[in-house]
Write an enzyme that holds these catalytic residues in place. Structure first.
Site, PDB file in Angstrom:
ATOM      1  CE  LYS A  87      -3.696  -0.315   2.536  1.00  0.00           C
ATOM      2  NZ  LYS A  87      -4.335  -0.512   3.860  1.00  0.00           N
ATOM      3  NE  ARG A  92      -5.227   3.569   4.069  1.00  0.00           N
ATOM      4  CZ  ARG A  92      -5.251   3.811   2.760  1.00  0.00           C
ATOM      5  NH1 ARG A  92      -4.595   4.845   2.261  1.00  0.00           N
ATOM      6  NH2 ARG A  92      -5.894   3.008   1.964  1.00  0.00           N
ATOM      7  N   GLY A 103      -8.056  -6.745   4.399  1.00  0.00           N
ATOM      8  CA  GLY A 103      -8.871  -6.759   5.606  1.00  0.00           C
ATOM      9  C   GLY A 103      -8.337  -7.625   6.734  1.00  0.00           C
ATOM     10  CG  MET A 115      -2.693  -7.217   9.270  1.00  0.00           C
ATOM     11  SD  MET A 115      -0.988  -6.862   8.888  1.00  0.00           S
ATOM     12  CE  MET A 115      -1.097  -6.253   7.253  1.00  0.00           C
ATOM     13  NE  ARG A 158      -5.973  -4.400  -3.394  1.00  0.00           N
ATOM     14  CZ  ARG A 158      -6.685  -4.653  -2.327  1.00  0.00           C
ATOM     15  NH1 ARG A 158      -6.095  -4.765  -1.162  1.00  0.00           N
ATOM     16  NH2 ARG A 158      -7.977  -4.791  -2.399  1.00  0.00           N
ATOM     17  CG  HIS A 215     -13.852  -9.696   3.951  1.00  0.00           C
ATOM     18  ND1 HIS A 215     -14.315 -10.939   4.293  1.00  0.00           N
ATOM     19  CD2 HIS A 215     -12.532  -9.688   4.250  1.00  0.00           C
ATOM     20  CE1 HIS A 215     -13.322 -11.637   4.804  1.00  0.00           C
ATOM     21  NE2 HIS A 215     -12.230 -10.902   4.790  1.00  0.00           N
ATOM     22  CB  SER A 272       9.018 -43.304 -12.840  1.00  0.00           C
ATOM     23  OG  SER A 272       7.846 -42.544 -12.756  1.00  0.00           O
ATOM     24  CB  CYS A 293       4.320 -41.636 -12.155  1.00  0.00           C
ATOM     25  SG  CYS A 293       4.987 -42.868 -11.036  1.00  0.00           S
ATOM     26  CE1 TYR A 308       7.506 -39.718 -17.186  1.00  0.00           C
ATOM     27  CE2 TYR A 308       9.721 -39.764 -18.126  1.00  0.00           C
ATOM     28  CZ  TYR A 308       8.669 -40.410 -17.498  1.00  0.00           C
ATOM     29  OH  TYR A 308       8.757 -41.731 -17.195  1.00  0.00           O
TER      30      TYR A 308
HETATM   31  P1  ADP Z   1      -7.721  -2.037   3.941  1.00  0.00           P
HETATM   32  O1  ADP Z   1      -6.326  -2.480   3.686  1.00  0.00           O
HETATM   33  O2  ADP Z   1      -8.484  -2.928   4.830  1.00  0.00           O
HETATM   34  O3  ADP Z   1      -8.411  -1.655   2.659  1.00  0.00           O
HETATM   35  P2  ADP Z   1      -7.262   0.759   4.322  1.00  0.00           P
HETATM   36  O4  ADP Z   1      -6.055   1.156   5.055  1.00  0.00           O
HETATM   37  O5  ADP Z   1      -7.184   0.845   2.856  1.00  0.00           O
HETATM   38  O6  ADP Z   1      -7.603  -0.711   4.801  1.00  0.00           O
HETATM   39  O7  ADP Z   1      -8.441   1.638   4.874  1.00  0.00           O
HETATM   40  C1  ADP Z   1      -9.767   1.272   5.092  1.00  0.00           C
HETATM   41  C2  ADP Z   1     -10.709   2.228   4.402  1.00  0.00           C
HETATM   42  O8  ADP Z   1     -10.498   3.557   4.822  1.00  0.00           O
HETATM   43  C3  ADP Z   1     -10.527   2.254   2.916  1.00  0.00           C
HETATM   44  O9  ADP Z   1     -11.773   2.286   2.307  1.00  0.00           O
HETATM   45  C4  ADP Z   1      -9.771   3.496   2.651  1.00  0.00           C
HETATM   46  O10 ADP Z   1     -10.025   4.011   1.387  1.00  0.00           O
HETATM   47  C5  ADP Z   1     -10.276   4.416   3.738  1.00  0.00           C
HETATM   48  N1  ADP Z   1      -9.260   5.398   4.056  1.00  0.00           N
HETATM   49  C6  ADP Z   1      -8.000   5.135   4.473  1.00  0.00           C
HETATM   50  N2  ADP Z   1      -7.291   6.269   4.617  1.00  0.00           N
HETATM   51  C7  ADP Z   1      -8.122   7.279   4.319  1.00  0.00           C
HETATM   52  C8  ADP Z   1      -7.974   8.703   4.283  1.00  0.00           C
HETATM   53  N3  ADP Z   1      -6.816   9.287   4.578  1.00  0.00           N
HETATM   54  N4  ADP Z   1      -9.030   9.429   3.936  1.00  0.00           N
HETATM   55  C9  ADP Z   1     -10.196   8.828   3.630  1.00  0.00           C
HETATM   56  N5  ADP Z   1     -10.416   7.515   3.649  1.00  0.00           N
HETATM   57  C10 ADP Z   1      -9.389   6.731   3.995  1.00  0.00           C
HETATM   58 MG    MG Z   2      -7.712  -0.517   1.362  1.00  0.00          MG
END
Ligand code: ADP
Ligand code: MG
Ligand code: MG
Length: 914
Positions: free
Chosen positions: A35, A104, A113, A115, A347, A462, A793, A861, A881
């Site tokens: 990220k 984040r 999702g 962490m 990503r 999710h 084999s 095999c 093979y």
């Molecule tokens: P995940 O990896 O579970 O997607 P994120 O770190 O991307 O977690 O964040 C969870 C949600 O919060 C996402 O929808 C993301 O877009 C939103 N979000 C994260 N940072 C910001 C920010 N600075 N402003 C607005 N929304 C945010």
């Molecule tokens: Mg995210």
């Protein structure tokens, strides 16, 4: 200071614990997480990313190792924060100009999702009051309650459902359907309730100091690396446990700031079908987590177009430049704040197996990547799921419909929680997991289920994201379904109630759900492969995914260094194998022709009951079968393995025989000499451990008659076919050899028979004789064996059984399942080759065998030859093979080609292929 101390302190001082977005780039995912690297790269590209910085994985590793803050961390954070404050013109915790940030998680490999993330850090009573005073009361209270909720759960460990319960109550009390409709007063009350809940549960207040909030949130994200669901996910995905997560601190932008605001998630192409063109979900007046968590069913991206065509156009432009830049499917999280677009994450997008093939080949068609690279964008696991069947045309009307989130066809019994899903699947039942929406805690249940269905959530929820990654059938957003996990029921259209255990059929390709079990049909891809290899028109099936698969199989065939054969016995299997592109038969198990009623033929031989007659019959049968098989496989090698199973499998049960003898005696029936002779023979041949007893080459040496007629029949079939001018390429293989003297003796007998038959036909027959490596002793003495073997084999099934000392047939039920639950083993060694143990024996045998005979041909095999993960190992080990079951042949071709490309590029699969 000692030299070590100096160098350690130097390393510490120079190890970057914090990096600002404009300092990083996409190549730094090890340090910045995926990220963070994406945010840095987008900043570099000039995309509208809110400013921020990244606390590195290095800091996380140090924190987790020491159980406390690494030295200098907060100084570096403070410096980066000061810079962020300057860029934004805002100050953390200042009511006049409040800076709010998100904290984040983000590891090197995407763990959606799994962490934690905390939004709206920096709010406190004073800031909220100031915002409210400036006419932003609704937004201020909504954000405050969000902070209390996320901070309470993530940092202070309050059960998340406690907050959800309060929210549900607040909605009911206010008489509204969604959180967005709650008014200022409700939100203010909710924020107070949340904070009271935190105090009641933890004895602590939501901190009012913004700096404390920030530091505690960073630590909580570090710790979430070792949370249970994160660990489970890593074990499943093969992500190492020692990488740690980075922490992204990002200035907040607000999608919950009224009508011209909103949040969405979108892809540069359709991640379900692979069709070109932007694709995604949008929710007006919402923060991003509302879209991802599925609490509100989002609208299509066209809704954004309708509301704000300019923003939509700008987004489309960024999507195109991201795809061109990354040269692959990307997904992005975006937020619109009062008519201004912000990109919050990108990503490489997770995609369904069907989309993976289509996208890879279409990107190659567009000249973005070449076909070799396209080949590395798919894998054998994905192809495996595409070869799975789908439903026959529907007869009955569906029970309900939702969003086709992950394709496939699955039939199973309804369950309503992850624990039951795992428990029932453990008992061998097929289950369909139905949830209101899934959370990361449901991961284990999703793994266990054949399909996942949810009543809420969009195509980027999710459930949808995780299911696509797993290749699991999934339907989300089934609005006419109400799941009540407590009552263990699902109610459709308000009236039709299905209870736990009811059988349903889930069509992940159409998004439909059916009551009862539906008929399943062959896959389009499987059919297309078979038609092409059968000499049909090459490569233009209607279906874009099938077209992608054919193109990439063709490319894989050009690149791969390993051959692919099939394990097949019957002419039908052999034909299927050829249609799937097999280049021969690597294992023909001759016992198949002596099973069923024909079992008695072997019994008659060993109990000496008209043995000569029985042998003649066996020989005639074998001549016939070998002739057909060699003819079907004309031009290709066919490896025939002599009789292998334990003798007991051909004999009647000793207990049964003894009982009927005793019954006969009790009834005073006259003695039956035949029955008595039989009983005596069976008693004589009885073994306590037949799998470790008289079988394989041992049987051939102790009771050579059967093997001799098998060899004679093969030599005879070959001679006759050669006389007819046919191009046949037989090979003979000896099973379960442990000792070179066994091999020499068996080989001597076999060669004598072949020579006799050849002489009779006036020709010298060239039938290579090989040996199976399926016992540790064979691997350990492979140099000696190679002197007497034309090929090896690897029988990796038996080699796994004998290396581990566990029986494949019994181990799963008796203890392997328990081992997995206790975390003692993570993979099934019968499914994926155990590289460390069994693999060491394979490598040793390869090395020793080739030391004796450099050109020794090496095959595999066992079942592992069709397992994509194991194929990677075989490629490295220098195997010539693979031989697998016919339907797995395309998987082996593809994976062998992909491995060859990866090896020649010196590249390893990157995060995108996970
Ligand atoms: P995940 O990896 O579970 O997607 P994120 O770190 O991307 O977690 O964040 C969870 C949600 O919060 C996402 O929808 C993301 O877009 C939103 N979000 C994260 N940072 C910001 C920010 N600075 N402003 C607005 N929304 C945010
Ligand atoms: Mg995210
Ligand atoms: Mg074996």
């Amino acid at each position: 200071m000692t030299a070590t101390e100096i160098s350690t302190s130097f390393a510490t001082a120079h190890r970057p614990l914090v990096i600002e977005f404009h300092e990083g780039d996409r190549t730094m995912a090890d340090l910045l997480g995926g990220k963070g690297a994406g945010l840095a790269e987008m900043t570099r590209l000039g995309l509208p990313v809110p400013p921020g910085f990244i606390v590195t994985t290095e800091a996380c590793r140090a924190y987790l190792a020491a159980g406390g803050d690494p030295e200098g961390l907060w100084d570096q954070v403070d410096a980066a924060l000061a810079d962020l404050e300057e860029r934004s013109g805002l100050v953390l915790g200042d009511p006049a100009r409040p800076l709010l940030v998100s904290v984040r998680s983000g590891a090197k490999f995407s763990m959606p999702g799994m962490m934690e993330t905390v939004l709206d850090i920096g709010l406190n009573d004073a800031v909220v009051a100031a915002l409210a005073e400036r006419g932003e009361s609704h937004f201020a209270w909504d954000s405050y309650r969000r902070l209390a909720q996320m901070y309470g759960r993530t940092v202070l460990g309050v059960e998340g459902s406690r907050f959800d319960d309060l929210l549900t109550r607040a909605r009911a009390h206010a008489g509204v359907g969604t959180d967005a409709e709650l008014d200022d007063a409700h939100l203010q009350q909710l924020a107070a309730d949340f904070r009271a809940l935190i105090v009641a549960e933890t004895g602590q207040e939501l901190p009012q100091d913004a700096g404390t909030q920030l530091r505690e949130a960073v630590r909580a994200v570090f710790r979430s690396w070792n949370g249970e669901r994160a660990r489970l996910y890593r074990a499943h995905e093969g992500i190492p446990d020692d990488l740690g997560t980075a922490v992204n601190v990002v200035q907040m932008v607000f999608g919950n700031r009224g009508d011209r605001s909103g949040s969405g998630v979108c892809f540069t192409r359709d991640p379900v079908t692979g069709a070109p063109g932007a694709f995604g979900d949008y929710l007006p007046d919402a923060q991003g987590e509302d879209v991802v968590s599925g609490v509100r069913s989002p609208m299509d991206l066209s809704e954004l177009h309708r509301r704000d065509p300019e923003i939509h156009a700008e987004l489309s432009r960024h999507l195109r430049s991201l795809e061109t830049h990354y040269r692959d499917l990307c997904d992005v999280e975006f937020t619109v704040e009062r008519g201004r677009l912000w990109i919050l994450q990108t990503r490489l997008g997770k995609r369904s197996p069907a989309a993976a093939f289509r996208i890879a080949v279409e990107l190659a068609d567009e000249g973005v990547i070449d076909l070799d690279e396209a080949l590395t964008r798919v894998n054998g696991h994905q192809l495996t799921t595409l070869l799975h069947p789908s439903f026959q045309a529907a007869a009955a009307a569906p029970l309900a419909g939702g969003l086709a989130a992950s394709p496939g066809a699955a039939v199973g019994q309804l369950v309503f929680d992850a624990a039951t899903a795992m428990e029932w699947a453990g008992l061998g039942r097929s289950v369909v997991l139905a949830r209101p929406e899934t959370s990361p805690d449901d991961f284990g249940g999703m793994l266990a289920a054949k399909a996942v269905i949810t009543s809420r959530g969009g195509l980027t929820s999710h459930a949808a994201v995780v299911a696509r990654g797993l290749g699991k059938t999934c339907v989300t957003g089934i609005e006419k379904m109400v799941v009540d996990p407590a009552a263990r029921t699902a109610t459709f259209h308000g009236s039709r109630v299905l209870t736990e255990g009811t059988v349903v059929s889930v069509d992940g390709s159409t998004g439909e759900l059916f009551e009862g079990s539906r008929e399943i049909q062959a896959s389009v891809v499987a059919t297309a492969i078979q038609e092409t290899s059968a000499g049909g028109p090459v490569g233009r099936p209607e279906d874009p995914t099938a077209r992608g698969v054919l193109r990439l199989l063709e490319q894989a065939d050009k690149r791969r260094t390993m051959g692919v054969r099939a394990n097949a016995e019957t002419p039908e299997e052999a034909r299927t194998a050829r249609r799937y592109g097999a280049e021969g038969i690597g294992l023909c198990r001759t016992e198949h022709m002596l099973m069923g009623p024909r079992r008695q033929l072997v019994e008659r031989v060993v109990t000496d009951d008209d043995a000569a007659g029985a042998l003649a019959e066996i020989e005639a049968l074998a001549l016939d079968e070998f002739t057909t098989l060699l003819t079907v496989m004309e031009g290709l090698p066919v490896v025939v393995r002599l009789l292998d199973p334990p003798l007991h499998e051909f004999l009647p049960d000793l207990v049964d025989l003894s009982v009927s003898a005793a019954v006969a005696a009790a009834k005073g029936e006259p003695e039956d000499p035949v029955a008595e002779q039989r009983l005596a023979a069976v008693r004589r041949l009885h073994e306590a451990n037949p799998m470790l007893g008289l079988r394989g080459v041992r049987l051939l040496l102790v009771h050579p008659e059967v093997a001799q007629v098998q060899v004679r029949a093969l030599a005879e079939a070959v001679s006759r076919l050669l006389e007819e001018g046919r191009n046949v390429r037989p090979e003979l293989m000896l099973p379960l050899v442990a000792e070179v003297a066994e091999l020499e003796a068996a080989r001597g007998r076999v060669e004598t028979v072949i020579a006799e038959v050849g002489a009779r036909h006036g020709r010298t027959l060239d039938i290579p004789i090989g040996v199976m490596i399926e016992l540790p002793r064979a691997a350990l003495t492979a140099d000696a064996l190679a002197a007497h073997a034309d090929f090896f084999s690897f029988g990796t099934n038996d080699l796994t059984q004998t290396t581990w000392g566990i029986s494949r047939d019994d181990a799963e039920a008796s203890f392997l399942a328990a081992y997995r639950e206790q975390g003692i083993i993570s993979a099934d060694p019968f499914q994926t080759l155990d590289e460390v143990g069994v693999g060491a024996l394979v490598r040793l045998a390869v090395e020793k065998g080739r030391a004796t005979r450099s050109g020794l041909e090496l095959g595999v095999c066992g079942e592992h030859a069709g397992d994509p993960t194991s194929i990677g190992f075989f490629a490295k080990a220098g195997i010539d093979y693979l031989s697998c079951s016919p339907p797995r042949v395309p998987v082996a071709r593809l994976e062998a080609g992909r491995q060859a490309v990866l090896r020649s590029a010196g590249a390893l699969p990157t995060s995108d292929t996970r």
